[in-house]
Each structure stands twice: as structure tokens, then as C-alpha cells.
Design an enzyme around this catalytic site. Sequence first.
Site, mmCIF file in Angstrom:
data_model
loop_
_atom_site.group_PDB
_atom_site.id
_atom_site.type_symbol
_atom_site.label_atom_id
_atom_site.label_comp_id
_atom_site.label_asym_id
_atom_site.label_seq_id
_atom_site.Cartn_x
_atom_site.Cartn_y
_atom_site.Cartn_z
ATOM 1 N N LYS A 261 0.847 -1.196 0.000
ATOM 2 C CA LYS A 261 0.000 0.000 0.000
ATOM 3 C C LYS A 261 0.879 1.241 0.000
ATOM 4 C CE LYS A 261 -3.158 2.607 2.981
ATOM 5 N NZ LYS A 261 -3.822 2.662 4.301
ATOM 6 N N LYS A 273 -9.748 13.041 8.347
ATOM 7 C CA LYS A 273 -9.223 12.579 9.630
ATOM 8 C C LYS A 273 -9.150 13.750 10.612
ATOM 9 C CE LYS A 273 -6.263 8.878 7.812
ATOM 10 N NZ LYS A 273 -6.786 7.740 8.576
ATOM 11 N N ASP A 284 1.606 6.444 5.582
ATOM 12 C CA ASP A 284 0.639 5.481 5.060
ATOM 13 C C ASP A 284 1.131 4.780 3.793
ATOM 14 O OD1 ASP A 284 -1.720 4.191 5.638
ATOM 15 O OD2 ASP A 284 -2.983 5.557 4.493
ATOM 16 N N ARG A 347 -7.644 -0.211 1.054
ATOM 17 C CA ARG A 347 -8.162 -1.486 0.539
ATOM 18 C C ARG A 347 -8.613 -1.357 -0.916
ATOM 19 N NH1 ARG A 347 -12.511 -1.637 5.214
ATOM 20 N NH2 ARG A 347 -10.701 -0.587 6.124
#
Length: 498
Positions: A261, A273, A284, A347
Site C-alpha cells: 500500500k 481525519k 501510510d 483497501r
Amino acid sequence: MKISCRKKTAFNSRKEAIIIPVYKNIETLKTLTGKRIDDEIASIISSDYFNFEDKEIKSFYIEVKKKLKRIFLVSIPKDPEDSRFYLELGARFSKIVRQDRLTSFSIISFEDLYMEKKELSYTKSFIEGLFFGLYKYERYKGKKENFNFEEVEVITAFTRLKKYVDTEAENWNTAFENIYMARDLINTPAMDLTPEIFAGFIKEHESENFSVEVLDDKQIVERGLNLVKTVGMGSANPPRFVTIDYKGDPTTEKHVALVGKGVTFDSGGTNLKPTGSIETMKTDMSGAATVFAVAKLIRDVGMKINVKTYIPLVENTIGGCAYRPGDVLTSAEGKTIEVLNTDAEGRLILADALYTARLTDPEVIVDVATLTGACVVALGSHCAGLFSNRKFLAKNITDISDDLGEDIWELPMLKAYEKRIKSDIADLRNISKQKGEAGSTIAALFLKEFVDNWPWIHLDIAGPAYLEEEHPIFGKHASGFGVRLIYTFLEKYYKEQH
């Protein structure tokens, strides 16, 4: 860092310092240290200066050949511990190395004290802990530390251990060059590591048997990677999709697939967020950094294995073109997905990458991602979540993780929860409507939809990839967690034997 090995006594060491492990009621080290040093050790450990506390480190000076030599005594248990003990001991000693600016030392091997001729991992683990502890990130520091450690010399009486160190030491160095690279990437602010910059950095490492293809935003659309395109379209920095093809064994088409990812910054998108969660979202892309480091390490050591690596790179930001909750997207596979939360973006990009990976019929797919905060809630910041559709894969990688001190824990993919990712208006939805329940499992079940039945491991490294508080092995901030784990797993189970 140079790692050498000598069959001699500590008395003859020419390094700045000597590390000598001792345990309670030890009788003599004379054959390893020489009589002068052994006599001094006997005096020290019988005094109140040394107490044999857990991982205790105390130093003293002794005159050797008209020069003062610094001796470090380190307390170890009489019976060998697992590798974690020596990793933590090495990381602890790294603080002394940096504080006292030592550039070299000799160490009497732990194997010599234990007389364990079968096990060769103790001194290696100590050196790995030292490597982890010596890492520093100074790119944005005005005043740099200006210190580099140079050499570890292992002292042993075992021919087998000397041969092992002589054979493997260069690979240990290579491993940590790549772990440091991954940590540097994860620590880099998002403004200096956009998808384009990250992809360009990977491209710079292309070689004859390590081909790198970078798809720009237009090519991503042409290839039908709609989820990657959509997640990245709110940002002024467009997405990239990187494929690395390492041919370490050209005699076969068998290969493994790695997927990482690569969200170079995650604002959460329209589901923004909050403060307290957004500050570290430069990290991330830790999964992408991890699998790139693994692939490059495998290339650098010349492992006889074929590896295809897939890295989707996006920024998930707010913008006039950003996707919204309620949108329905079509994946590269053709499955439609109702977006209920734009902060469940990892995802989505992994779905396109996993589908792409399976098209070439790999022996196993391993994906790595900082995927869910729920995994941190469940397992804390020291442990990654493991999901797999094969029990033997889960066991094999868990056994390795124990040996390396990189903690993972298998979590369930309960069949009863599969209905929670089914949408009323599309094939799937990207989160469950049952708020606060089994977030990591729901994410894994979503990914499983795009793996089909290919052998697959999913590692959710949201906890250990970036550490706010100091870890006894990995220190603070970007940890490099997972590089050794995946490399060792592939070496043990998928490397071709010739």
C-alpha cells in the site's frame, strides 16, 4: 558497517573496546580473553559494581600493551534466551556506542559462552539489534550528528561460527542498507515524497534483472486500474502504479508476488481525519516502502527466486475532484464497490493491485499495508495483524516472526462477516455498517474478494510501521518492520535450491 570474525583472544583486540558477556557463577573466560583480562573480570563480578541484572552493561579500563582498553561486561542468562533478548541487548548497546562515539569494538560471541555449536543466531541477533539502534534520520537537521560506527569484530573459538559470519556478514549489511532505505522513505514528509517522486526513486534502482515499469495517471486509466485512479484524483499530485519484475531464476516461470500500500499522504479524503490522527499520515506508504525494500534486498543478494512487486501510489486528499461517500466504483476485476467511507481507501488501491498480481499465477501473494486503526486497537503498536487463506502459510510466517522478534498475530476472517461487505446497490461496499466491530477483519475480507483463491498473506502493519514511543529493538518513528520477516519467509520457503 564492517563485520569481521577472528579466532583469537580479546587481549589481542585492536578495537576501541571489547564486549564480554558474562553470567552469574561463570568460572573462567581465560581461553577467550587471556589471563590478564580474565583476572580483572573475576575481580569486577565478585564486587558490588556488577549485579547481574537483566541486560546490565558496565565498563572498566585495563592497560593492554601500554594502552588503556575499555572493557564492557554485559549480563546474560546462564541458559540461552530466544533471539529477542540479544536483539534488545544490541539495541541497548547502540545507545552507548552513539553516546560515547565508539567507532569499533570486539565482542566475544555468545555462542562461545553457551558452547551451543548448533545454534548460531545469538551474536547475529545482537548485531541486528545494534543496526536497528544505530539508525538515524537527519535529512532536515541543520546540525548533523557527524558520527558513523565502523566495525564489529566477533571473537570466537568455533570454526563453524567463524565460517558462518564470514559467509553471511555481507548479507547482514545489505539487509540493513535496505531497511534503512525503507525507514528513510517512511520518515520523509509527504511534500517530498509524492507518488511521482516515490515512483521515480524506485525507477532509479532499475537494473538488468530488476525491471521497473511506472504507469502515469493516463496509463492507469488505460489499464483499467479505476480504484487507483479514483482514490488519487482529488490530489494535485496524480497517482502512479509501479511494477517491479525481478528475475533471479530465469530457468523457471515460477514466482512470488509482493503488494504494498502506497498512500503517500492520507487526509481521509472527504471523510477527513481529525487532529490527533492526521499528523503522521505521511507514513501510510509504509507497505510500499517495505515491499520495495524486500524486492531490492532480494536483488542485491542475488537470491535465486523470481519476484513481481506491485506498488500503487496515491495521495488521498480533499479536492474538487475527490471521490465521495456514496460513489460506486468499478475495480480492475469488474466488481463494483459502494464507497461508504473515503478513509477506507487503502483497501481500494490494494484491490486493483492484488487482482493484477494474481493474473500472472504466483505461488503466493504477500501484501503489506498500514491498513486499519482497528488493528492497533486490537494488537497495540508492537504487533502486526496477520490474515491468510492458507493455515500452513500463517504458521510458516508466524514461526519466522518469533525468531526475528517481529511480532505478528493471526486474526480471523470469519465467514459469517462476509455479508457485511455486501452492498445493496453494488457488488461490495468498502466498510461494514456495523460501526466499531472487527475493522481489521472486514478489511481483510474485502481484500480476499480480489485474491480469489490464490495462496495469500495479508500483513496489517498499522501498529509497528511507525512508533510514537520507543520500542526496545526498533527505536522510534519508522521501524523497518517486516523487511527481515518477508525476506526470510521467501528465502526459506520459495528460493530455488541449486
